[in-house]
Design a protein around this motif. Sequence first.
Motif, short mmCIF file in Angstrom:
data_model
loop_
_atom_site.label_atom_id
_atom_site.label_comp_id
_atom_site.label_asym_id
_atom_site.label_seq_id
_atom_site.Cartn_x
_atom_site.Cartn_y
_atom_site.Cartn_z
N ASN A 35 0.84 -1.19 0.00
CA ASN A 35 0.00 0.00 0.00
C ASN A 35 0.88 1.24 0.00
OD1 ASN A 35 -1.87 2.00 0.34
ND2 ASN A 35 -2.81 1.16 2.17
N PHE A 77 -9.16 0.85 -0.27
CA PHE A 77 -7.99 0.40 -1.03
C PHE A 77 -7.99 -1.13 -1.15
CE2 PHE A 77 -3.73 -1.44 -0.73
CZ PHE A 77 -3.13 -0.92 -1.86
N GLN A 88 -1.87 -2.57 -7.55
CA GLN A 88 -1.59 -2.12 -6.20
C GLN A 88 -0.79 -0.82 -6.19
OE1 GLN A 88 0.00 -5.15 -3.60
NE2 GLN A 88 -1.45 -6.70 -4.30
N GLY A 92 -2.41 2.62 -4.82
CA GLY A 92 -1.78 3.24 -3.66
C GLY A 92 -1.40 4.69 -3.92
N VAL A 191 -4.63 -5.32 5.61
CA VAL A 191 -4.60 -3.97 5.03
C VAL A 191 -5.33 -2.98 5.94
CG1 VAL A 191 -5.48 -2.56 3.12
CG2 VAL A 191 -4.32 -4.73 2.65
#
Length: 306
Positions: A35, A77, A88, A92, A191
């Motif tokens: 992330n 996300f 990703q 991010g 996450v």
Amino acid sequence: MDVYALLFASTLNAGTVLALAALGELVAEKAGVLNLGVEGMMLCAAIAAFAVGVHSGSDLLGFVGGAVAGAALAAVFGWLVIWLGTNQYATGLALMLFGSGLSAFVGIDYVQATLSARPSFSWLGLGDVPLLGPALARLHPMVYLTMLLAAALVWWLYRTRAGLVLRSVGESPQSAHALGYPVRWIRLAAVVFGGAMAGLAGAYLTLVYTPLWTEGMVAGKGWIALALVVFGTWRPARVLLGAYLFGGVTMLQFYSQSQGTAIAPQFLAMTPYLATIVVLALISRNAAWIRTNMPASLGKPFTPNS
């Protein structure tokens, strides 16, 4: 000696911001999700915590508000990258930009706002520690909670079945799925935890470290937190020590300025980021070492076959 004690306490304070965000990102990366939006989550959490603190007068509620804001953004996300399969890295970066813009917009009315009187702390016993006691006895509880959290993560990741499952998801999600583990939900939980930790970091920034709000006040700390995960080779204890190392570099910058060092302040201000680049460049020279420590599925999407 009082100067050195103050410098040590300031190092722990500055390192706590980095450690909270980095430890949360470590858990997410252990599950195989990278992330890059840590900076944006910290900014949104910082203004959320500050707003809650201003209106409620409670730092505890402010920390809760920051953690919730960070976790909510991380959940969005996670839904995008885990269920919809978006890239990703791009997602991010989009989260980082979104968080920067949203926090700037929401924070317009809070630039001149002030928090209630700051609480003071005095921890019995720590004041008797030679040289550093007076500084240690007055640190915010979150500093010590961060240390305990790092120790708890070491135990949880390497001494419990749940930690083993999380690491297996980060190493080989296909194998974990074949054994019946809900890979997507495990990744989402990791996450969201990372987002909550970034939220606590942002809240600590506005409620304790610099009790005010200004646009863009995170100032790259989210990126340093990302670098710390690599610097610490995905190990919580090493990440914590790295956070304090970079916190010390930051404080030395201010100390040097206060002592009238004949170095341009712009150069001193860039020292922590220059140190980050140097460390990452040195680490990246050993690709085999990186592959040995990095989760094998980091940044790779997972789609269950059934």
